[in-house]
Motif scaffolding. Structure first.
Motif, PDB file in Angstrom:
ATOM      1  N   VAL A 119      88.108  33.816  -1.023  1.00 59.10           N
ATOM      2  CA  VAL A 119      88.404  32.410  -1.322  1.00 59.10           C
ATOM      3  C   VAL A 119      88.043  31.512  -0.147  1.00 59.10           C
ATOM      4  O   VAL A 119      88.441  31.789   0.989  1.00 59.10           O
ATOM      5  CB  VAL A 119      89.918  32.220  -1.599  1.00 59.10           C
ATOM      6  CG1 VAL A 119      90.222  30.777  -2.010  1.00 59.10           C
ATOM      7  CG2 VAL A 119      90.430  33.216  -2.636  1.00 59.10           C
ATOM      8  N   ILE A 120      87.322  30.419  -0.435  1.00 58.10           N
ATOM      9  CA  ILE A 120      87.190  29.311   0.506  1.00 58.10           C
ATOM     10  C   ILE A 120      87.960  28.141  -0.096  1.00 58.10           C
ATOM     11  O   ILE A 120      87.748  27.780  -1.255  1.00 58.10           O
ATOM     12  CB  ILE A 120      85.723  28.937   0.755  1.00 58.10           C
ATOM     13  CG1 ILE A 120      84.996  30.080   1.472  1.00 58.10           C
ATOM     14  CG2 ILE A 120      85.636  27.644   1.580  1.00 58.10           C
ATOM     15  CD1 ILE A 120      83.496  29.868   1.629  1.00 58.10           C
ATOM     16  N   ARG A 172      83.172  35.522  -5.354  1.00 56.93           N
ATOM     17  CA  ARG A 172      83.435  34.331  -4.536  1.00 56.93           C
ATOM     18  C   ARG A 172      84.181  33.267  -5.354  1.00 56.93           C
ATOM     19  O   ARG A 172      83.772  32.950  -6.472  1.00 56.93           O
ATOM     20  CB  ARG A 172      82.099  33.761  -4.042  1.00 56.93           C
ATOM     21  CG  ARG A 172      81.302  34.748  -3.176  1.00 56.93           C
ATOM     22  CD  ARG A 172      79.837  34.351  -3.073  1.00 56.93           C
ATOM     23  NE  ARG A 172      79.223  34.240  -4.396  1.00 56.93           N
ATOM     24  CZ  ARG A 172      78.162  33.472  -4.677  1.00 56.93           C
ATOM     25  NH1 ARG A 172      77.597  32.738  -3.722  1.00 56.93           N
ATOM     26  NH2 ARG A 172      77.675  33.439  -5.903  1.00 56.93           N
ATOM     27  N   LEU A 173      85.250  32.755  -4.759  1.00 59.70           N
ATOM     28  CA  LEU A 173      86.022  31.672  -5.384  1.00 59.70           C
ATOM     29  C   LEU A 173      85.971  30.453  -4.477  1.00 59.70           C
ATOM     30  O   LEU A 173      86.327  30.538  -3.303  1.00 59.70           O
ATOM     31  CB  LEU A 173      87.479  32.120  -5.592  1.00 59.70           C
ATOM     32  CG  LEU A 173      88.490  31.022  -5.994  1.00 59.70           C
ATOM     33  CD1 LEU A 173      88.139  30.380  -7.329  1.00 59.70           C
ATOM     34  CD2 LEU A 173      89.911  31.591  -6.056  1.00 59.70           C
ATOM     35  N   LEU A 174      85.520  29.334  -5.025  1.00 60.17           N
ATOM     36  CA  LEU A 174      85.579  28.050  -4.320  1.00 60.17           C
ATOM     37  C   LEU A 174      86.771  27.299  -4.909  1.00 60.17           C
ATOM     38  O   LEU A 174      86.812  27.025  -6.111  1.00 60.17           O
ATOM     39  CB  LEU A 174      84.280  27.267  -4.529  1.00 60.17           C
ATOM     40  CG  LEU A 174      84.119  25.986  -3.696  1.00 60.17           C
ATOM     41  CD1 LEU A 174      84.106  26.303  -2.204  1.00 60.17           C
ATOM     42  CD2 LEU A 174      82.834  25.253  -4.081  1.00 60.17           C
ATOM     43  N   ALA A 175      87.754  27.020  -4.066  1.00 57.71           N
ATOM     44  CA  ALA A 175      89.014  26.428  -4.533  1.00 57.71           C
ATOM     45  C   ALA A 175      89.261  25.135  -3.779  1.00 57.71           C
ATOM     46  O   ALA A 175      88.763  24.951  -2.672  1.00 57.71           O
ATOM     47  CB  ALA A 175      90.168  27.402  -4.283  1.00 57.71           C
ATOM     48  N   GLY A 176      90.051  24.245  -4.374  1.00 67.02           N
ATOM     49  CA  GLY A 176      90.392  23.045  -3.620  1.00 67.02           C
ATOM     50  C   GLY A 176      91.121  22.007  -4.439  1.00 67.02           C
ATOM     51  O   GLY A 176      91.127  22.039  -5.668  1.00 67.02           O
ATOM     52  N   CYS A 177      91.742  21.088  -3.714  1.00 61.29           N
ATOM     53  CA  CYS A 177      92.424  19.957  -4.323  1.00 61.29           C
ATOM     54  C   CYS A 177      91.907  18.711  -3.626  1.00 61.29           C
ATOM     55  O   CYS A 177      92.385  18.369  -2.539  1.00 61.29           O
ATOM     56  CB  CYS A 177      93.935  20.094  -4.137  1.00 61.29           C
ATOM     57  SG  CYS A 177      94.841  18.629  -4.647  1.00 61.29           S
ATOM     58  N   ALA A 178      90.904  18.057  -4.214  1.00 66.98           N
ATOM     59  CA  ALA A 178      90.369  16.833  -3.610  1.00 66.98           C
ATOM     60  C   ALA A 178      91.493  15.805  -3.512  1.00 66.98           C
ATOM     61  O   ALA A 178      92.323  15.706  -4.418  1.00 66.98           O
ATOM     62  CB  ALA A 178      89.219  16.291  -4.446  1.00 66.98           C
ATOM     63  N   PHE A 184      82.687  18.261  -4.016  1.00 66.25           N
ATOM     64  CA  PHE A 184      83.136  19.577  -4.493  1.00 66.25           C
ATOM     65  C   PHE A 184      82.115  20.107  -5.504  1.00 66.25           C
ATOM     66  O   PHE A 184      81.659  21.263  -5.411  1.00 66.25           O
ATOM     67  CB  PHE A 184      84.521  19.397  -5.123  1.00 66.25           C
ATOM     68  CG  PHE A 184      85.319  20.654  -5.366  1.00 66.25           C
ATOM     69  CD1 PHE A 184      84.735  21.885  -5.573  1.00 66.25           C
ATOM     70  CD2 PHE A 184      86.717  20.588  -5.424  1.00 66.25           C
ATOM     71  CE1 PHE A 184      85.492  23.023  -5.809  1.00 66.25           C
ATOM     72  CE2 PHE A 184      87.492  21.711  -5.657  1.00 66.25           C
ATOM     73  CZ  PHE A 184      86.870  22.936  -5.854  1.00 66.25           C
ATOM     74  N   ALA A 185      81.717  19.252  -6.456  1.00 66.34           N
ATOM     75  CA  ALA A 185      80.721  19.650  -7.472  1.00 66.34           C
ATOM     76  C   ALA A 185      79.399  20.031  -6.809  1.00 66.34           C
ATOM     77  O   ALA A 185      78.750  21.006  -7.204  1.00 66.34           O
ATOM     78  CB  ALA A 185      80.518  18.519  -8.475  1.00 66.34           C
ATOM     79  N   ARG A 186      78.989  19.256  -5.801  1.00 59.60           N
ATOM     80  CA  ARG A 186      77.725  19.552  -5.096  1.00 59.60           C
ATOM     81  C   ARG A 186      77.763  20.956  -4.502  1.00 59.60           C
ATOM     82  O   ARG A 186      76.807  21.743  -4.645  1.00 59.60           O
ATOM     83  CB  ARG A 186      77.498  18.524  -3.984  1.00 59.60           C
ATOM     84  CG  ARG A 186      76.344  18.882  -3.028  1.00 59.60           C
ATOM     85  CD  ARG A 186      76.221  17.911  -1.869  1.00 59.60           C
ATOM     86  NE  ARG A 186      77.303  17.954  -0.901  1.00 59.60           N
ATOM     87  CZ  ARG A 186      77.414  18.849   0.098  1.00 59.60           C
ATOM     88  NH1 ARG A 186      76.494  19.806   0.248  1.00 59.60           N
ATOM     89  NH2 ARG A 186      78.428  18.781   0.943  1.00 59.60           N
ATOM     90  N   THR A 231      88.125  26.933  -8.783  1.00 60.36           N
ATOM     91  CA  THR A 231      89.374  26.361  -9.302  1.00 60.36           C
ATOM     92  C   THR A 231      89.669  25.058  -8.576  1.00 60.36           C
ATOM     93  O   THR A 231      89.430  24.944  -7.377  1.00 60.36           O
ATOM     94  CB  THR A 231      90.572  27.338  -9.214  1.00 60.36           C
ATOM     95  OG1 THR A 231      91.705  26.730  -9.861  1.00 60.36           O
ATOM     96  CG2 THR A 231      90.972  27.672  -7.788  1.00 60.36           C
ATOM     97  N   MET A 232      90.138  24.082  -9.333  1.00 57.72           N
ATOM     98  CA  MET A 232      90.434  22.761  -8.782  1.00 57.72           C
ATOM     99  C   MET A 232      91.793  22.332  -9.299  1.00 57.72           C
ATOM    100  O   MET A 232      92.137  22.598 -10.444  1.00 57.72           O
ATOM    101  CB  MET A 232      89.362  21.770  -9.235  1.00 57.72           C
ATOM    102  CG  MET A 232      89.367  20.444  -8.488  1.00 57.72           C
ATOM    103  SD  MET A 232      90.492  19.218  -9.156  1.00 57.72           S
ATOM    104  CE  MET A 232      89.758  18.850 -10.728  1.00 57.72           C
ATOM    105  N   GLU A 233      92.549  21.667  -8.438  1.00 56.79           N
ATOM    106  CA  GLU A 233      93.898  21.232  -8.784  1.00 56.79           C
ATOM    107  C   GLU A 233      94.014  19.758  -8.421  1.00 56.79           C
ATOM    108  O   GLU A 233      93.423  19.317  -7.438  1.00 56.79           O
ATOM    109  CB  GLU A 233      94.851  22.106  -7.955  1.00 56.79           C
ATOM    110  CG  GLU A 233      96.267  22.151  -8.399  1.00 56.79           C
ATOM    111  CD  GLU A 233      97.122  21.166  -7.647  1.00 56.79           C
ATOM    112  OE1 GLU A 233      98.314  21.164  -7.899  1.00 56.79           O
ATOM    113  OE2 GLU A 233      96.602  20.382  -6.837  1.00 56.79           O
TER     114      GLU A 233
END
Length: 347
Positions: A10-11, A76-82, A108-110, A121-123
């Motif tokens: 996870v990043i 690979r998981l790209l995770a984040g909460c903009a 994030f989309a880029r 995953t996005m929150e």
């Protein structure tokens, strides 16, 4: 922890103090790095998550950087909460479209488009669902081959002792994965009593000797009278007239019933905001003690363990920056459910 869980690396973009990472780790995922521009988040992230914190603006992060961080051969998981301030329900009626945070979901989309991780995953706050920027984010992922699922998640159903709703999105290139539902029903929700009743008594303006985070803001003499006149679940309508302020008398003030109020023991808490240590900004009065909740109580109600570290030992515990870090954090309980759903799908 099974090998399958460790295989997901996870990043965490916009990692903050590590709420999202902590929940994914609780599920068993392997967090390899967090990115954020707030230097104050470095210590809590690295101390509690045990992964490198990279202080960098997301606009300057490259595909090559991400590829150098994910474990070779992992899923690979790209995770984040903009940052969600432009979409917050506390900003009703304000035109926020010119604010710089709007573009962060596009960044994030880029990064998803350039690096094509197996999972994303996005929150965020549920209100973002009606925005153009969110629709663009979801459709970008679909266009490049992801199955996308998203829904509004109600915290108490996931074991969070707080009435918070969060939007969760899961995008997968290895088979469609639905955002998991919470498993708790009313009557099984974790309450304020379950979460903080066992903490030692602290008086307003004081800090507990053994935990610098168990620190209550001082009340003015007037606010001390007000909290003494407040009952759990009540409002300032219950006060004697001499305790009311001019704004309470105005028609516009009459609608704000959930400020200067106490929490109730046997319900989840209200949404923990960046100002939840302040009696006057919400239903943030302790159910029984004559004070607002402490920073430690706010963190526990946000879903962090009782021993989560937010400042280096010996450093001052300041209400404003730590309140902001807690209020802006992703509740780990929801992230943990997402992590478990990803592991089950990968198996």
């Amino acid at each position: 922890m099974g090998d399958m869980a460790r295989r997901i690396s996870v990043i965490d973009l916009f990692c903050g103090v590590g709420g999202l990472s902590h929940g994914l780790m609780q599920a068993g995922l392997n967090v390899v790095a967090g990115f954020d521009i707030d230097p104050r988040c470095r210590y809590p992230f690295e101390k509690n998550i045990a992964a490198p914190f990279i202080e960098q603006d997301i606009r300057t992060v490259s595909k090559e950087q991400l590829e150098g961080l994910w474990k070779p051969g992992s899923i690979r998981l790209l995770a984040g909460c903009a940052p969600c301030q432009p979409f917050s329900p506390y900003r009703r009626g304000v035109d926020t479209t010119s604010e710089p945070q709007w573009s962060l979901l596009g960044e994030f989309a880029r990064l998803a488009k350039e690096s094509r991780p197996e999972l994303v995953t996005m929150e965020n706050v549920p209100r973002i669902m009606s925005s153009t920027i969110f629709r663009e984010f979801a459709s970008t992922l679909e266009e490049i081959g992801y199955g996308v699922s998203f829904k509004s998640c109600y915290g108490p159903e996931y074991g969070l002792p707080q009435e918070r709703r969060r939007l969760v999105l899961i995008a997968s290139r290895i088979g469609h994965i639905n955002v998991p539902g919470g498993e708790r029903k009313p009557g099984e929700f974790v309450t304020v009593r379950d979460a903080i009743y066992s903490l030692p008594v602290v008086h307003q303006g004081k800090t507990h000797d053994l935990d610098g985070m168990h620190k209550a803001r001082a009340l003015s003499p007037l606010n001390l009278k007000r909290i003494k006149a407040s009952s759990p679940g009540g409002t300032w309508h219950d006060w004697p007239t001499e305790l009311l302020s001019p704004c309470h008398a105005r028609p516009s003030g009459a609608t704000f019933r959930n400020v200067y109020a106490r929490m109730e023991w046997d319900k989840p808490s209200p949404t923990i905001t960046t100002m939840s240590y302040n009696f006057g900004t919400g239903r943030f009065g302790h159910p029984e003690q004559d004070r607002a909740i402490t920073l430690r109580e706010a963190a526990i109600l946000q879903g962090f363990p009782k021993d989560y570290e937010f400042v280096r030992p010996g450093e001052p515990v300041e209400f404003n920056p730590i309140g902001r870090m807690i209020g802006n954090a992703v509740p780990p309980a929801i992230a943990r459910a997402v992590g478990s759903a990803l592991i089950a799908a990968v198996k």
